[in-house]
Write a protein that holds these residues in place. Structure first.
Motif, PDB file in Angstrom:
ATOM      1  N   ALA A 124      40.559 -97.310  -5.993  1.00 35.58           N
ATOM      2  CA  ALA A 124      41.993 -97.134  -6.206  1.00 35.58           C
ATOM      3  C   ALA A 124      42.686 -98.471  -6.061  1.00 35.58           C
ATOM      4  O   ALA A 124      42.175 -99.364  -5.384  1.00 35.58           O
ATOM      5  N   TYR A 144      43.749 -94.331  -9.673  1.00 38.37           N
ATOM      6  CA  TYR A 144      42.553 -93.857  -8.987  1.00 38.37           C
ATOM      7  C   TYR A 144      41.394 -93.684  -9.952  1.00 38.37           C
ATOM      8  O   TYR A 144      41.584 -93.319 -11.121  1.00 38.37           O
ATOM      9  N   LYS A 146      40.247 -88.784  -7.625  1.00 39.55           N
ATOM     10  CA  LYS A 146      41.589 -88.250  -7.887  1.00 39.55           C
ATOM     11  C   LYS A 146      41.785 -86.906  -7.192  1.00 39.55           C
ATOM     12  O   LYS A 146      40.920 -86.034  -7.252  1.00 39.55           O
TER      13      LYS A 146
END
Length: 114
Positions: free
Chosen positions: A49, A59, A64
């Motif tokens: 990220a 991300y 995610k």
């Protein structure tokens, strides 16, 4: 001298949470894109990220909805909140600063195992 110092790694069970932190010094922190990368055994280092100077985040698909990156420009820190951890999240996690320039921390080990 630029320093990025990670903390917060450790052993956690699957489904658990960890919070990584990175303390930066020697850079004008608020100008930098800050990121977290990871490298699992036998694999290449990959982006997890990043967060821009304007706090826009991005991300990897694999994290995610589970990981959250944040920054505190007053404290020169960037954090990675990791929830619902999976064994495949096991890796050394590295803090990265840049652009501008390019700096790395030494990494902190995260092990997800029962």
């Amino acid at each position: 001298q630029v320093q990025l110092v990670e903390s917060g790694g450790g052993l956690v069970q699957p489904g658990g949470s960890l919070r990584l932190s990175c303390a930066a010094s020697g850079i004008i922190f608020r100008f930098y894109v800050m990121g977290w990368y990871r490298q699992a055994p036998g694999k290449q280092r990959e982006l997890v990220a990043f967060i821009t100077s304007g706090s826009t985040t991005n991300y990897a698909d694999a994290v995610k909805g589970r990981f959250t990156i944040s920054r505190d420009n007053a404290k020169n820190t960037v954090s990675l909140q990791m929830n619902s951890l999976k064994p495949e999240d096991t890796a050394v996690y590295y803090c990265h600063a840049g652009p501008p320039s390019d700096y790395w921390g030494k990494g902190t080990l995260v092990t997800v195992s029962s």
